[in-house]
Motif scaffolding. Structure first.
Motif, mmCIF file in Angstrom:
data_model
loop_
_atom_site.group_PDB
_atom_site.id
_atom_site.type_symbol
_atom_site.label_atom_id
_atom_site.label_comp_id
_atom_site.label_asym_id
_atom_site.label_seq_id
_atom_site.Cartn_x
_atom_site.Cartn_y
_atom_site.Cartn_z
ATOM 1 N N ARG A 280 5.975 39.054 23.752
ATOM 2 C CA ARG A 280 7.126 38.694 22.923
ATOM 3 C C ARG A 280 6.723 38.764 21.452
ATOM 4 N NH1 ARG A 280 12.436 38.484 21.754
ATOM 5 N NH2 ARG A 280 12.964 36.691 20.471
ATOM 6 N N ASN A 308 8.427 44.351 27.589
ATOM 7 C CA ASN A 308 8.153 43.613 26.358
ATOM 8 C C ASN A 308 9.454 43.345 25.622
ATOM 9 O OD1 ASN A 308 5.065 43.764 26.335
ATOM 10 N ND2 ASN A 308 5.644 45.913 26.592
ATOM 11 N N ASP A 309 9.496 42.279 24.841
ATOM 12 C CA ASP A 309 10.720 41.853 24.152
ATOM 13 C C ASP A 309 10.407 41.701 22.661
ATOM 14 O OD1 ASP A 309 13.064 40.689 23.262
ATOM 15 O OD2 ASP A 309 13.211 39.264 24.912
ATOM 16 N N THR A 311 12.016 41.376 18.650
ATOM 17 C CA THR A 311 13.092 41.165 17.687
ATOM 18 C C THR A 311 12.545 41.502 16.313
ATOM 19 O OG1 THR A 311 14.127 39.431 19.028
ATOM 20 C CG2 THR A 311 14.722 39.524 16.702
ATOM 21 N N ASN A 338 11.550 48.129 28.118
ATOM 22 C CA ASN A 338 11.322 47.204 27.014
ATOM 23 C C ASN A 338 12.660 46.871 26.359
ATOM 24 O OD1 ASN A 338 8.203 47.321 26.813
ATOM 25 N ND2 ASN A 338 8.821 49.472 26.876
ATOM 26 N N ILE A 339 12.726 45.738 25.676
ATOM 27 C CA ILE A 339 13.953 45.294 25.010
ATOM 28 C C ILE A 339 13.654 45.122 23.520
ATOM 29 C CG2 ILE A 339 15.726 43.514 24.883
ATOM 30 C CD1 ILE A 339 14.992 42.742 27.757
#
Length: 540
Positions: A280, A308-309, A311, A338-339
């Motif tokens: 993350r 995997n994340d 932002t 993945n995001i």
């Protein structure tokens, strides 16, 4: 109680007092070596360490009172940052104390310091004295706080601030300011079986060096470590502020990056390495510097990375290639599932704010504004096979766009360029309404690119799709239902020769609502047709 000025006097004392006090300084005006010592008549084995244990006349052992943390300067040395204090600093760490306070005294070290298991090295202010060294090396349960500064050699010289003492080092806590090194902190198993785990802390990197052929120019490098948690700030890092690789799992990093080059965040694993997964990352990235590499995105997700994340907030980085890059290394070394949630403000220099190069089933949400500086027609999201790699296996889509909102600020920018034939691009609900203030349509299809997505009445109102020469877009895959008799209104001719008279044969007078409208039925395909369309609601 007897009072002495220095260690020499207490060692020479042969009287009957069992309590002594040392008042002096080893090197004025440095902090005092003062403290209480107690004679232990039952100790005949402890070695004199010139700080906490003094062996005096007749072999008598004087033991320093341990009610305060051990001070590193008690053991000697010249703590001015110019003279090597490696030996005395290591003696302090090996003294048996649980806390060794370095008092922020500048200490040059020509050899690595090893922090024993469970020991805290507090308030270090270490200066690397030898190019290519590892400054401090923790064991399991170690804590290190303070500052570390390298030689600034750079290039191909790998010089690390923190590196594990051995394999399998766990439960390390770091709170450090690190500068002038090629690698700030490296967490890895050192080629041995046991993985490091549960490292924690706060890291502040500035003016790191490197960028050569070796693994350098990095802030935090987790190259085979699990369940680590860090808050990182990085200024002027030449390559990656955070680099997670080689099978690392379950790590979490919050990053603030300013003025960095390369990709401030990189996740990567290659053919012989394990998957980088379930990590993350939350990153705020600003002011990325110009770089010669084509991989200068806010984040690179390369090779064997899955689940995997990330932002990402990317601002004021017009010289960067874009916000995020997905890239395969070969047909079996592909990033997938993945995001990424991307907030991007400002221009970009590459083929897309999001670039997917032979990945599959990755998911993105993109929100932002800005204009491409690489030329008109650059898409916000570009999906292709730039490396000529077709992923092996079965998959539903090359990329899934779950949400999208972009203000093109009046420029000729496409929203999505689907340029890959191995899998469609999945356009999520509401995406078609999110491309604003552009003179180009939302979706561009070429090279066999296809899209799939939602078809309900409101999703596609007043949104457009372009089909360029060489495209092979099959709209039966695009919007499979309800699609019969859906009406499309032609709004832009891509090539000057493309006129209503050159439309597909099924766009006959009986099919057309007007001379500028085409009804498309299930089973029809628009291969290599040069026109753009706007979705409307007739025919539903």
């Amino acid at each position: 109680m007897e009072v002495f000025q220095n260690y020499t006097q207490i060692r020479a004392y042969s009287g009957t007092e069992t309590l002594a006090y040392v008042t002096g300084q080893l090197s004025p005006p440095l902090p005092s070596i003062s403290g209480f010592f107690v004679l232990n008549p039952n100790d005949s084995t402890s070695s004199d360490n010139d700080g906490t244990v003094l062996v005096g006349t007749g072999g008598r052992r004087w033991i320093r009172d341990d009610s305060i943390p051990v001070h590193a300067n008690w053991f000697g040395g010249t703590w001015d940052g110019g003279v090597d204090v490696s030996a005395v600093a290591q003696t302090a760490l090996n003294s048996g104390a649980k806390v060794v306070d370095f008092l922020n005294l500048p200490g040059r070290v020509n050899s690595s310091l090893f922090v024993p298991p469970g020991v805290e090295a507090r308030n270090v202010n270490l200066v690397a004295g030898t190019p290519g060294m590892d400054v401090i090396r923790p064991n399991s349960g170690s804590t290190i706080t303070g500052k570390i500064r390298g030689t600034g050699t750079g290039g191909d010289v790998v010089e690390r601030g923190v590196n594990p003492a051995t394999d399998g080092v766990t439960d390390v806590h770091l709170d450090l300011d690190i500068s002038n090194l090629t690698v700030g902190v490296q967490i890895w198993p050192m080629g041995l079986p046991a993985l490091p785990k549960r490292w924690r802390g706060n890291l502040r990197f500035s003016d790191l060096t490197g960028g050569g052929a070796n693994s350098n120019g990095y802030g935090l490098l987790i190259a085979g470590g699990d369940d680590c948690r860090f808050v990182v700030s990085s200024v002027n890092t030449p390559r990656h502020c955070v680099y997670i690789s080689n099978g690392s799992k379950g790590n979490s990093v919050q990053l603030t990056s300013s003025g960095s080059g390369g990709a401030p965040v990189q996740l990567a694993a290659y053919t012989v390495q394990g998957y980088v997964e379930n990590n993350r990352i939350e990153a705020v990235i600003s002011g990325m510097k110009a770089t010669a590499t084509a991989s200068a995105y806010g984040a690179n997700i390369v090779g064997k990375c899955r689940l995997n994340d990330l932002t990402l907030h990317v601002d004021d980085s017009a010289v960067a290639q874009g916000g995020v890059l997905f890239r395969a290394n070969d047909a079996n070394t592909v990033p997938y599932r993945n995001i990424v949630t991307l907030f991007h403000k400002g221009g970009y220099a590459g083929p897309g704010v999001v670039r997917s190069d032979s990945g599959y089933e990755n998911r993105v949400r993109v929100y932002g504004e800005g204009v491409a500086s690489a030329g008109t027609g650059t898409a916000v999201i570009s999906v292709g096979v730039y490396s000529s790699i077709i992923p092996s296996g079965n998959y539903d889509c090359a990329l899934r766009i779950e949400d999208y909102s972009w203000d093109a600020q009046g420029a000729a920018m496409r929203g999505v360029a689907a340029l890959t034939s191995y899998a469609p691009v999945d356009i999520g609900e509401g995406v078609m309404r999110g491309h604003r203030n552009s003179t180009f349509p939302m979706v561009y299809l070429s090279g066999g690119g296809t899209v799939i997505g939602y078809t309900h009445r409101d999703s596609f109102r007043s949104a457009s799709t372009a089909i360029a020469g060489g495209g092979a877009a099959d709209f039966t895959r695009v919007y499979p239902k309800p699609f019969d008799n859906a009406a499309f209104s032609i709004v832009k001719v891509i090539a000057p020769s493309a006129t209503p008279s050159t439309m597909p044969s099924y766009a006959s007078t009986s099919d057309a609502l007007t001379s500028n409208t085409v009804k498309v039925k299930n089973g029809d395909s628009l291969n290599s047709q040069n026109f753009a369309v706007v979705f409307v609601t007739e025919g539903y």
